[in-house]
Structure formats: C-alpha cells, structure tokens
Design an enzyme around this catalytic site. Sequence first.
Site, PDB file in Angstrom:
ATOM      1  N   HIS A  17      76.138 -13.221 -12.352  1.00 40.31           N
ATOM      2  CA  HIS A  17      77.336 -13.700 -13.051  1.00 40.31           C
ATOM      3  C   HIS A  17      77.030 -14.024 -14.512  1.00 40.31           C
ATOM      4  CE1 HIS A  17      80.102 -14.236  -9.599  1.00 40.31           C
ATOM      5  NE2 HIS A  17      78.956 -14.278  -8.930  1.00 40.31           N
TER       6      HIS A  17
ATOM      7  N   CYS B 282      79.207  -8.831  -9.370  1.00 42.61           N
ATOM      8  CA  CYS B 282      79.055  -9.324  -8.005  1.00 42.61           C
ATOM      9  C   CYS B 282      80.077  -8.654  -7.057  1.00 42.61           C
ATOM     10  CB  CYS B 282      79.144 -10.841  -8.023  1.00 42.61           C
ATOM     11  SG  CYS B 282      78.183 -11.562  -6.718  1.00 42.61           S
TER      12      CYS B 282
ATOM     13  N   GLU C  54      78.936 -14.261 -16.921  1.00 46.14           N
ATOM     14  CA  GLU C  54      79.984 -15.117 -17.514  1.00 46.14           C
ATOM     15  C   GLU C  54      79.673 -16.599 -17.325  1.00 46.14           C
ATOM     16  OE1 GLU C  54      80.132 -13.504 -14.754  1.00 46.14           O
ATOM     17  OE2 GLU C  54      81.178 -14.678 -13.232  1.00 46.14           O
TER      18      GLU C  54
HETATM   19  N1  GLN Z   1      79.395 -12.346  -1.250  1.00 45.38           N
HETATM   20  C1  GLN Z   1      80.486 -11.738  -1.959  1.00 45.38           C
HETATM   21  C2  GLN Z   1      80.874 -10.407  -1.311  1.00 45.38           C
HETATM   22  O1  GLN Z   1      80.143  -9.900  -0.523  1.00 45.38           O
HETATM   23  C3  GLN Z   1      80.158 -11.540  -3.418  1.00 45.38           C
HETATM   24  C4  GLN Z   1      79.809 -12.857  -4.047  1.00 45.38           C
HETATM   25  C5  GLN Z   1      80.212 -13.004  -5.476  1.00 45.38           C
HETATM   26  O2  GLN Z   1      81.024 -12.250  -6.011  1.00 45.38           O
HETATM   27  N2  GLN Z   1      79.697 -14.032  -6.106  1.00 45.38           N
HETATM   28  O3  GLN Z   1      81.898  -9.891  -1.587  1.00 45.38           O
END
Ligand code: GLN
Length: 191
Positions: free
Chosen positions: A167, A76, A169
Amino acid sequence: MIGVLAIQGDYEAHKSRLEQLGAEVTLVRKPEQLDAIDAIVIPGGESSTFLNFLEEHGFLEKLKTFVSTKPVFGTCAGAILLAKNVENPPQRSLGVLDIRIRRNAYGRQLDSSIREAKTKLGEMPLELVFIRAPKIVSTGKGVEVLATESGDPVLVRQGRIMAATFHPELSHDTRVHQEFLKMVKNGHQTR
Ligand code: GLN
C-alpha cells in the site's frame, strides 16, 4: 482526470496522494463515470467484495474494457483484480496483467507488516505496508519488475498497467504514485 475506484477500501488515501502530486482526481462509483476519466486506480480492500459489487452493478465489463486500453494502477486487492491468474482460491478477474497472484499469501501471523524493498524507482528502499497481502508467484515475459522483497516481485508493470502488492498510499514516499502519473502523462510505459 484520474479516477479512483471508490467502492470499498482506502481510496481516500490514493486520492490525497495523487492530489498532493498535482493531479485532478475523482472518486468513481458508477460505470458511466469511466467515460470521463483518463486513468484509474483500483485500491486495496477485499477483492471478492469488489468483484461482487462490480458484477451486480453491471460495472465489470465496462471496467474490463477501460483497463484494456487506459493506464491503470492496482494496489493489493486491485492487483488481484488485474491479474490473469488468481489462486487461494481461484477467482474471476479483469485478467489484463500477465501475473499469477496468490491471495493472503503471508499467513495469519504476518497479516500486516512493514518491510522494505529494493526498487528501480531510485536508490532508497521502498517502504512496504502489507495488509493481508497477496504474493506475485509468477510474471509473464512482458512484465517488468520494479521492486522486490525477499526475491518476490512486489511492484510490477506491463505497459500502461502497474500493480503493487503493498500500500504505497499509506507511506510518505511518493515515488510509486509519481511513477504512475508519469505513465499517465506518457500514455504508456516510461523508462
Ligand atoms: N486480502 C485481500 C484480498 O485477497 C487483499 C488485501 C488488501 O487489499 N489489503 O482481496
């Protein structure tokens, strides 16, 4: 020894998952700790917050050098930090993974959701926990797509670099972290 960047976000969940799979794990909060690890996980969180912290603490350049030579897994926000190109808005990054990624790409109503993806990691679909997830909008030639959802890549690999927009994890399925540990063991890509 595997390091998990522990500035912000759900680093504890990555640590427990990797330990469950038999790895030795340390939480990384200072640049000099990079000298003592063989691979790193960059967790989810807020990528702009990560960047600010890394810049302020003289951590960014050292991390860039690390991820240019050692196995790395970004989830992410971690995937956003690894990407060569970031949009919505454009933002600095470590720039080692040849993808274009769009932040917060699923809109407000779909901030967080659970979906499924077809994956090269086995027959069973992968559960995808999305939290304000980014979308990989294009991938370069050397990038292998390991899982897709509605035609979009959600798990990709380029040599010793792997990135997920979800995610893993936070799901029970251990395949993604297992794959990363295989990469660490082999020093690079596994097939
Ligand atoms: N929205 C976050 C970003 O743009 C990422 C979200 C996340 O890591 N769950 O950095």
